[in-house]
Design an enzyme around this catalytic site. Structure first.
Site, mmCIF file in Angstrom:
data_model
loop_
_atom_site.group_PDB
_atom_site.id
_atom_site.type_symbol
_atom_site.label_atom_id
_atom_site.label_comp_id
_atom_site.label_asym_id
_atom_site.label_seq_id
_atom_site.Cartn_x
_atom_site.Cartn_y
_atom_site.Cartn_z
ATOM 1 N N PRO A 102 0.836 -1.212 0.000
ATOM 2 C CA PRO A 102 0.000 0.000 0.000
ATOM 3 C C PRO A 102 0.864 1.253 0.000
ATOM 4 C CG PRO A 102 0.072 -0.974 2.198
ATOM 5 C CD PRO A 102 0.783 -1.931 1.280
ATOM 6 N N MET A 103 0.542 2.198 -0.879
ATOM 7 C CA MET A 103 1.306 3.447 -0.986
ATOM 8 C C MET A 103 0.320 4.588 -1.185
ATOM 9 S SD MET A 103 4.415 2.145 -3.491
ATOM 10 C CE MET A 103 3.357 1.057 -4.470
ATOM 11 N N GLN A 156 -7.005 -1.207 2.202
ATOM 12 C CA GLN A 156 -6.421 -0.799 3.476
ATOM 13 C C GLN A 156 -7.057 0.469 4.022
ATOM 14 O OE1 GLN A 156 -2.447 1.161 4.264
ATOM 15 N NE2 GLN A 156 -1.933 -0.912 4.946
ATOM 16 N N CYS A 185 1.804 3.008 9.564
ATOM 17 C CA CYS A 185 2.203 4.316 9.045
ATOM 18 C C CYS A 185 2.958 5.089 10.120
ATOM 19 C CB CYS A 185 0.985 5.119 8.611
ATOM 20 S SG CYS A 185 1.398 6.759 7.960
ATOM 21 N N GLY A 286 10.082 -4.831 3.286
ATOM 22 C CA GLY A 286 11.326 -4.116 3.564
ATOM 23 C C GLY A 286 12.492 -4.661 2.773
ATOM 24 N N GLU A 310 8.598 1.265 -2.662
ATOM 25 C CA GLU A 310 9.383 2.283 -3.354
ATOM 26 C C GLU A 310 10.064 1.735 -4.613
ATOM 27 O OE1 GLU A 310 9.718 5.548 -2.843
ATOM 28 O OE2 GLU A 310 8.224 5.455 -1.239
#
Length: 429
Positions: A102-103, A156, A185, A286, A310
């Protein structure tokens, strides 16, 4: 193939049309909620990438759609029954291992579809604010859209009130495979709003959020967390979530104070410890920058899948085995790929945006991410792009053509096949 674009507001009002005003970006929306909802003047980048005629919800009613959970819950499942249901659902989805994280403002429908085209097996929506989502139809219809090809899908929410979260979740459960609670977050806006990773200070509230959904939804509940500095605290946290009814746990291997992913390595050992202590599916988040990271992470953590964020923004074909120059140059067994590059990926993304309109601010962000290296070679083109107060698809397609005409070429890299690594006489190359 017929495509079905679904906006969540259509669940309750099939005749409603998309409003041409886009809700302000999420950060600004949360800070200036009332004025934004009331239709405050917005920038050009806050408008949809199409006019009102083409941005209406395209709903093809094909009978009543049922929730995607295995079976309706008869009250709150406990113990082995709940664990078995969690795994049965995960297996029904095909046990996806390569997942778009999720971004905020960046994992919207066209980008999810682009990543799925290049190997992603599941995806999360951007984080949605449960209270705004429950209260405001414009926010619902503009911030969450999906289609038949957009599965498996995690929707989300951030939240700090169980009843409000449930109201929001009920609006999306027929259109997703998990309702996910954002407990990770780390940004200041999450601190101000009392959600995300800052709920780690209030575990009874976290437990109540999970229990509320688990005992009232047909679709399973998932949670995305960060780790505590102390491993035992992390393991206790994971067990609380599992016991409360969480059916899948995504673990970001950094603490909430470790915001810089380039400065702080993800703690895969902590993710492995979580994997060992809970009995539900676990996803690792990660340091997933290319497919070697995927394989290494799965091996070292024992996780059931990985999330990437990212790195996918720069290279949406990561899960198809492509890597950028940062991870491709001077790496043994890696060669340039002449078939696909970031400019081609951007063109594919723009075509998806034409089919599934999104706010221009999202498109602008993806252009910067995918063409960052290209712009560094030709900064004048970047300046022209930045000076455009109002974007059009014609301008963006022309921008790609200009870069190519100027001779810009930034290849993606792939691993050599076994045949390519052997010389014609049979010796290793």
């Amino acid at each position: 193939m017929r495509f079905q674009l679904i906006s969540v507001s259509s669940i309750f009002n099939l005749n409603s049309r998309h409003n041409t005003y886009l809700y302000r970006n999420f950060s600004m929306a949360t800070q200036t909620l009332n004025s934004s909802i009331n239709g405050e003047v917005v920038d050009d980048d806050d408008l949809l990438c199409s006019d009102a005629t083409t941005t209406s919800s395209i709903i093809e009613q094909e009978g009543e759609r049922q929730p995607v959970g295995l079976n309706c819950l008869n009250g709150y499942l406990k113990g082995e029954a709940r664990i078995e249901r969690a795994w049965a659902h995960w297996k029904k989805l095909g046990e996806p291992k390569l997942i778009v994280a999720p971004m905020v403002d960046n994992s919207e429908l066209p980008f999810r579809l682009l990543c799925r085209k290049h190997g992603a097996q599941a995806a999360y929506t951007p984080m949605l604010h449960s209270r705004i989502f429950s209260e405001n139809e414009k926010y619902r219809s503009l911030e969450f859209t999906t289609c038949k090809e957009d599965r498996p899908l995690f929707v989300q929410f951030c939240a700090n009130d169980p009843d409000t979260l449930l109201e929001a979740a009920r609006r999306v459960e027929p259109y997703c495979d998990y309702v996910d609670i954002n407990l990770g977050c780390p940004q200041r806006i999450a601190r101000r709003g009392n959600y995300g990773a800052f709920l780690m200070d209030n575990l009874p509230l976290v437990k109540s959020l999970v229990e509320k959904l688990a005992s009232n939804l047909d679709v399973p509940v998932s949670c995305k967390i960060r780790v505590f500095p102390n491993l035992q605290d992390t393991l206790s946290y994971a067990k609380i979530l599992e016991d409360a009814g969480c059916s899948l746990l995504a673990v970001h291997g950094r603490t909430r104070d470790e915001k810089d992913g380039k400065k702080f390595r993800a703690n895969w050992e902590a993710i492995k410890a979580v994997r060992d202590v809970v009995r539900i599916p676990v996803l690792a988040n990660g340091d997933i920058r290319h497919m070697d990271d995927v394989h290494n992470c799965l091996e070292k953590t024992g996780a059931d899948g990985v999330l990437s964020a990212e790195s996918l923004l720069e290279n949406p074909a990561l899960f198809a085995g492509y890597r950028t120059a940062e991870w491709g140059l001077s790496t043994a067994g890696i060669k340039e790929d002449g078939k696909l590059d970031q400019a081609e990926l951007l063109v594919d993304y723009l075509k998806l945006c034409e089919r599934y309109p999104v706010p221009w601010r999202m498109i602008r962000s993806h252009v910067h991410k995918m063409l960052g290296e290209w712009f560094r070679i030709q900064p004048s083109v970047r300046e022209d792009f930045n000076q455009q107060s109002q974007l059009t698809f014609e301008f963006l397609y022309d921008l790609v053509n200009r870069l190519r005409e100027l001779g810009v070429s930034v290849p993606l890299y792939v691993k050599e096949t076994q045949e390519e690594a052997v010389s014609p006489n049979g010796d290793a190359a």
